[in-house]
Design an enzyme around this catalytic site. Structure first.
Site, PDB file in Angstrom:
ATOM      1  N   GLN A  98      25.114  49.483  11.233  1.00  0.00           N
ATOM      2  CA  GLN A  98      23.873  49.321  11.281  1.00  0.00           C
ATOM      3  C   GLN A  98      24.056  48.066  11.473  1.00  0.00           C
ATOM      4  OE1 GLN A  98      21.298  49.697   7.989  1.00  0.00           O
ATOM      5  NE2 GLN A  98      19.689  47.930   8.025  1.00  0.00           N
ATOM      6  N   SER A 183      30.103  53.293   8.383  1.00  0.00           N
ATOM      7  CA  SER A 183      29.436  53.364   7.482  1.00  0.00           C
ATOM      8  C   SER A 183      28.063  54.117   7.971  1.00  0.00           C
ATOM      9  CB  SER A 183      27.965  51.875   6.861  1.00  0.00           C
ATOM     10  OG  SER A 183      27.750  51.950   5.838  1.00  0.00           O
ATOM     11  N   LEU A 184      26.921  54.079   8.530  1.00  0.00           N
ATOM     12  CA  LEU A 184      25.610  54.719   8.546  1.00  0.00           C
ATOM     13  C   LEU A 184      26.602  55.673   9.967  1.00  0.00           C
ATOM     14  CD1 LEU A 184      22.908  56.108   9.705  1.00  0.00           C
ATOM     15  CD2 LEU A 184      22.678  54.146  11.499  1.00  0.00           C
ATOM     16  N   ARG A 208      18.365  58.423   3.471  1.00  0.00           N
ATOM     17  CA  ARG A 208      19.390  56.968   3.256  1.00  0.00           C
ATOM     18  C   ARG A 208      18.983  55.879   3.448  1.00  0.00           C
ATOM     19  NH1 ARG A 208      23.724  54.239   6.269  1.00  0.00           N
ATOM     20  NH2 ARG A 208      26.190  54.059   4.617  1.00  0.00           N
ATOM     21  N   HIS A 296      27.043  49.057  -0.408  1.00  0.00           N
ATOM     22  CA  HIS A 296      28.212  49.566  -0.565  1.00  0.00           C
ATOM     23  C   HIS A 296      28.759  49.103  -1.915  1.00  0.00           C
ATOM     24  CE1 HIS A 296      28.985  51.283   3.101  1.00  0.00           C
ATOM     25  NE2 HIS A 296      28.250  50.556   3.299  1.00  0.00           N
ATOM     26  N   GLN A 345      29.601  57.306  -1.025  1.00  0.00           N
ATOM     27  CA  GLN A 345      29.704  55.678   0.580  1.00  0.00           C
ATOM     28  C   GLN A 345      28.892  54.715   0.214  1.00  0.00           C
ATOM     29  OE1 GLN A 345      28.214  55.861   3.618  1.00  0.00           O
ATOM     30  NE2 GLN A 345      29.924  56.402   5.417  1.00  0.00           N
TER      31      GLN A 345
END
Length: 394
Positions: A98, A183-184, A208, A296, A345
């Site tokens: 993202q 991440s994503l 998510r 996070h 995560q």
């Protein structure tokens, strides 16, 4: 190649000399003349001078008529149930997170039927015309967490189809022996590695984004990028800030991107303390990130149970190639372990620096960044200016 930031970078300001809100594109333009790399997971950026057709890899016996959008892997077998840390990377696919989104992305996908069909499949799952939002915005809508995550996931997998359609593209795809995403982007990498179907991955990414947005709405939290320090000094900066705030506002490093660029997440008061103290720790600058909240970190804890429920109901398979986790910078092959890792995560720091460093140290020869933006390429080149990486957009 990215060069160093000027000692006193000029940051655009708005009325009354307040920091302007910069789009990801404009900040990356700034990064082109510095080593500042736009951290993934973020929307528009403010600044302060002081302070994720079904895309899957068919098994050898899959009917190609039912998998026209699959990723061919020839006769390569799936990984065993226990992945060894001794994997030998040669060619890697890297997928953005993202923050890489920009209005106009996806424009090339319209000309490739396999890529266009991914957007059509996405529309059925999301309930709106995703490609239209990618192409036309508005920017604020595309930048929202609940839209940008599915948009990047689909556009990145569409880029795989664009690569396949070009001469020699299938050979490149067949040669990939490791993948990961920021991440994503880890969800995108898992879809490419056949850990789950395109549709199941998109459903997970949709949930998510929604869960992270809801968790952000429930707390006063923020993120800031600290530029010009190594990770040890950023940790010391966080420690100093935490001495001045309550437990609820404590901060931590949330994104280990590369030396000189780390994102810190936490309560708003803690983030303000980081900004106020950054200069005394010799940071060149801080960049407040206009995100939904402290990604996070523990602030995303409310999203975990929703992800766990969704992951438990998802058919996850052993990936056909190693997929490096953001949580521990290691590959995992057991489906149940992957489910646990993905749930963790959102509250765990992103270990991207360790991931890229390990790939490079293990002898990675060539990598490809597939999807919108060039954030990952900037990080890789920052870490090793001789590294060979190619961008494949959509």
């Amino acid at each position: 190649m990215l060069t160093r930031l000027p000692r006193n970078p000029r940051i655009p300001t708005g009325a009354h000399n307040k920091p302007a809100i910069l789009s990801p594109t404009s900040l990356f333009t700034m990064a082109a003349s510095s080593f500042l790399v736009l951290p993934a997971g973020y929307l528009k950026l403010g600044s302060s001078s002081s302070n994720g057709a079904r895309l899957f890899v068919p098994r050898p016996n899959v009917d190609r008529s039912r998998a026209s959008m699959s990723v061919s892997v020839g006769s390569r077998a799936s990984l065993s149930s226990d992945v060894s840390a001794d994997y030998k990377p040669n060619v890697a696919f890297l997928f953005p997170g993202q923050g890489a989104q920009a209005v106009g992305m996806g424009s090339e996908a319209k000309a490739v039927p396999a890529a266009a069909e991914l957007f059509s499949k996405a529309n059925d799952i999301l309930g709106f015309d995703l490609l239209d939002v990618c192409l036309n915005g508005p920017k604020d809508k595309l930048n929202s967490t609940v839209i940008s995550q599915p948009a990047i996931y689909v556009t990145s997998l569409a880029a795989v189809e664009l690569l396949r359609a070009r001469e020699g593209g299938q050979s490149i795809i067949d040669s990939v022996d490791v993948t990961c995403g920021l991440s994503l982007g880890e969800y995108t990498a898992l879809a490419f590695a056949d850990a789950f179907s395109f549709e199941d991955g998109l459903k997970l990414v949709k949930l998510r984004g929604e869960a992270m947005q809801d968790a952000s709405d429930a707390a006063q939290s923020a993120m800031v990028s600290v530029i010009g320090l190594d990770s040890e000094k950023v940790q010391l900066l966080c420690d100093a800030a935490n001495e001045e705030v309550d437990e609820a506002d404590r901060v931590q490093i949330a994104n280990y991107l590369c030396t000189g660029n780390y994102a810190v997440s936490g309560g708003v008061k803690g983030i303000e303390a980081v900004e106020a103290k950054a200069k005394s720790f010799k940071a060149r600058m801080t960049v407040r990130l206009a995100v939904a909240g402290a990604f996070h970190t523990k602030f995303m804890e409310p999203a975990v149970s929703r992800l766990e429920t969704a992951l438990a109901a998802t058919n996850i398979r052993t990936p056909r190639i190693p997929v490096i986790s953001n949580v521990d910078a290691k590959p995992h092959s057991d489906p149940e372990t992957i489910k646990k890792i993905l749930a963790r995560q959102v509250t765990s720091p992103v270990q991207w620096e360790s991931t890229v460093r390990t790939l490079l140290d293990k002898g990675l020869q060539k990598s490809y960044e597939l999807g919108p933006g060039k954030v990952i390429a900037g990080i890789v080149k920052r870490m090793n200016k001789t590294a060979e990486i190619e961008n494949i957009g959509a």
